[in-house]
Design a protein around this motif. Structure first.
Motif, short mmCIF file in Angstrom:
data_model
loop_
_atom_site.label_atom_id
_atom_site.label_comp_id
_atom_site.label_asym_id
_atom_site.label_seq_id
_atom_site.Cartn_x
_atom_site.Cartn_y
_atom_site.Cartn_z
N TYR A 126 34.04 -32.05 31.85
CA TYR A 126 34.63 -33.36 32.03
C TYR A 126 35.04 -33.83 30.63
O TYR A 126 34.25 -33.76 29.70
N TYR A 127 36.27 -34.30 30.52
CA TYR A 127 36.79 -34.85 29.26
C TYR A 127 37.02 -36.34 29.47
O TYR A 127 37.74 -36.73 30.39
N ILE A 128 36.42 -37.15 28.62
CA ILE A 128 36.51 -38.60 28.77
C ILE A 128 36.89 -39.21 27.43
O ILE A 128 36.29 -38.90 26.40
N GLU A 129 37.89 -40.06 27.46
CA GLU A 129 38.37 -40.76 26.27
C GLU A 129 38.21 -42.26 26.53
O GLU A 129 38.69 -42.76 27.55
N TYR A 130 37.56 -42.97 25.62
CA TYR A 130 37.38 -44.40 25.80
C TYR A 130 37.22 -45.09 24.45
O TYR A 130 37.13 -44.43 23.42
N SER A 131 37.24 -46.41 24.48
CA SER A 131 37.06 -47.18 23.24
C SER A 131 35.95 -48.20 23.43
O SER A 131 35.67 -48.63 24.55
N LEU A 132 35.33 -48.54 22.32
CA LEU A 132 34.30 -49.58 22.29
C LEU A 132 34.64 -50.55 21.16
O LEU A 132 35.10 -50.12 20.09
N GLN A 133 34.44 -51.83 21.40
CA GLN A 133 34.66 -52.81 20.35
C GLN A 133 33.66 -53.94 20.48
O GLN A 133 33.62 -54.63 21.49
N ARG A 134 32.86 -54.10 19.43
CA ARG A 134 31.94 -55.23 19.38
C ARG A 134 32.72 -56.46 18.91
O ARG A 134 33.65 -56.32 18.12
N PRO A 135 32.34 -57.65 19.36
CA PRO A 135 33.05 -58.85 18.91
C PRO A 135 33.05 -58.94 17.38
O PRO A 135 32.03 -58.75 16.73
N GLY A 136 34.23 -59.18 16.82
CA GLY A 136 34.35 -59.34 15.37
C GLY A 136 34.38 -58.04 14.59
O GLY A 136 34.44 -58.05 13.36
N GLU A 137 34.30 -56.89 15.27
CA GLU A 137 34.30 -55.60 14.60
C GLU A 137 35.53 -54.80 15.01
O GLU A 137 36.20 -55.13 15.98
N THR A 138 35.79 -53.75 14.27
CA THR A 138 36.93 -52.88 14.56
C THR A 138 36.65 -52.03 15.81
O THR A 138 35.50 -51.77 16.14
N ARG A 139 37.71 -51.62 16.46
CA ARG A 139 37.60 -50.79 17.66
C ARG A 139 37.20 -49.37 17.25
O ARG A 139 37.62 -48.84 16.23
N ARG A 140 36.37 -48.75 18.06
CA ARG A 140 35.91 -47.38 17.85
C ARG A 140 36.42 -46.55 19.03
O ARG A 140 36.31 -46.95 20.18
N TYR A 141 36.98 -45.37 18.72
CA TYR A 141 37.48 -44.46 19.74
C TYR A 141 36.52 -43.30 19.90
O TYR A 141 36.02 -42.77 18.91
N LEU A 142 36.28 -42.91 21.14
CA LEU A 142 35.37 -41.82 21.44
C LEU A 142 36.05 -40.82 22.35
O LEU A 142 36.71 -41.19 23.32
N PHE A 143 35.90 -39.54 22.01
CA PHE A 143 36.38 -38.42 22.80
C PHE A 143 35.15 -37.61 23.17
O PHE A 143 34.44 -37.15 22.30
N SER A 144 34.92 -37.45 24.45
CA SER A 144 33.74 -36.71 24.89
C SER A 144 34.12 -35.57 25.82
O SER A 144 35.05 -35.68 26.61
N ALA A 145 33.38 -34.49 25.70
CA ALA A 145 33.46 -33.37 26.63
C ALA A 145 32.05 -33.14 27.13
O ALA A 145 31.11 -33.11 26.34
N LEU A 146 31.89 -33.00 28.43
CA LEU A 146 30.59 -32.76 29.03
C LEU A 146 30.66 -31.49 29.86
O LEU A 146 31.58 -31.31 30.65
N GLY A 147 29.67 -30.62 29.65
CA GLY A 147 29.60 -29.38 30.40
C GLY A 147 28.16 -28.98 30.63
O GLY A 147 27.25 -29.54 30.02
N MET A 148 27.94 -28.02 31.51
CA MET A 148 26.59 -27.58 31.83
C MET A 148 26.46 -26.09 31.63
O MET A 148 27.40 -25.33 31.86
N ALA A 149 25.27 -25.68 31.20
CA ALA A 149 24.94 -24.27 31.07
C ALA A 149 23.42 -24.14 31.25
O ALA A 149 22.69 -25.12 31.14
#
Length: 186
Positions: A126-149
């Motif tokens: 699963y590939y997920i791209e999202y952003s997080l931003q705390r009030p008064g702070e700069t936006r942070r971008y996250l790229f995640s890959a999830l897999g199982m083994a």
């Protein structure tokens, strides 16, 4: 910010992830023989690993002097009822649940604003791209890959997350994207 971040999002990650790619000249391959994975990381980036506790393992890669931009590989043990990545539900539902669980923009006063940019499923990840931003702070971008083994005894969830602040888009955005998409089981 313009939508340029979305422009290099998972459409290119998925097309590149489908084919084995050569390691770029400014990257090196990090191999973890114990946890059975490899990942390409920028040359010169530092590596830090937490002490595995039998249930969880963490390895992080980051540029010297900048710990807000990084790529981490978190490995967590799963129960026997999780046999494939789809055990978590469909990718879009999983991504919506993940991001909505992080969003606190509705609170008074507002908390972290989380926004889902994209989600895809490809080759057991699963590939997920999202952003997080705390009030008064700069936006942070996250790229995640999830897999199982499996490690031979139980299934494990591998969560590979690259993150950078909006101001670091030009410096680290493409490097972090390339590192996340390079993750492979060995």
């Amino acid at each position: 910010m313009t939508m340029s971040v979305v422009g290099f999002s998972f459409n290119s990650i998925l097309s590149d992830a489908l084919a084995e790619t050569e390691v770029a000249e400014d990257f090196r391959i990090y191999t973890d023989d114990v946890n059975k994975f490899k990942i390409s990381v920028p040359k010169g980036w530092l590596v830090a690993a937490g002490e595995p506790d039998g249930f969880k393992s963490v390895t992080a890669f980051y540029p010297e002097g900048n710990t807000s931009s990084n790529v981490s590989v978190v490995i967590t043990g799963l129960g026997p009822d999780f046999t494939k990545i789809e055990s978590f539900g469909k990718v879009d539902e999983f991504a919506e649940t993940l991001v909505s669980g992080l969003d606190r923009s509705w609170q008074r006063p507002p908390g972290v604003a989380a926004k889902l940019i994209n989600s895809k499923s490809s080759n057991g990840f699963y590939y997920i791209e999202y952003s997080l931003q705390r009030p008064g702070e700069t936006r942070r971008y996250l790229f995640s890959a999830l897999g199982m083994a499996s490690n031979g005894w139980n299934n494990r969830l591998y969560t590979i997350t690259g993150q950078f602040e909006e101001a670091d888009l030009d410096n680290y955005g493409s490097q972090i994207q390339q590192a996340v998409k390079s993750f492979r089981f060995i």
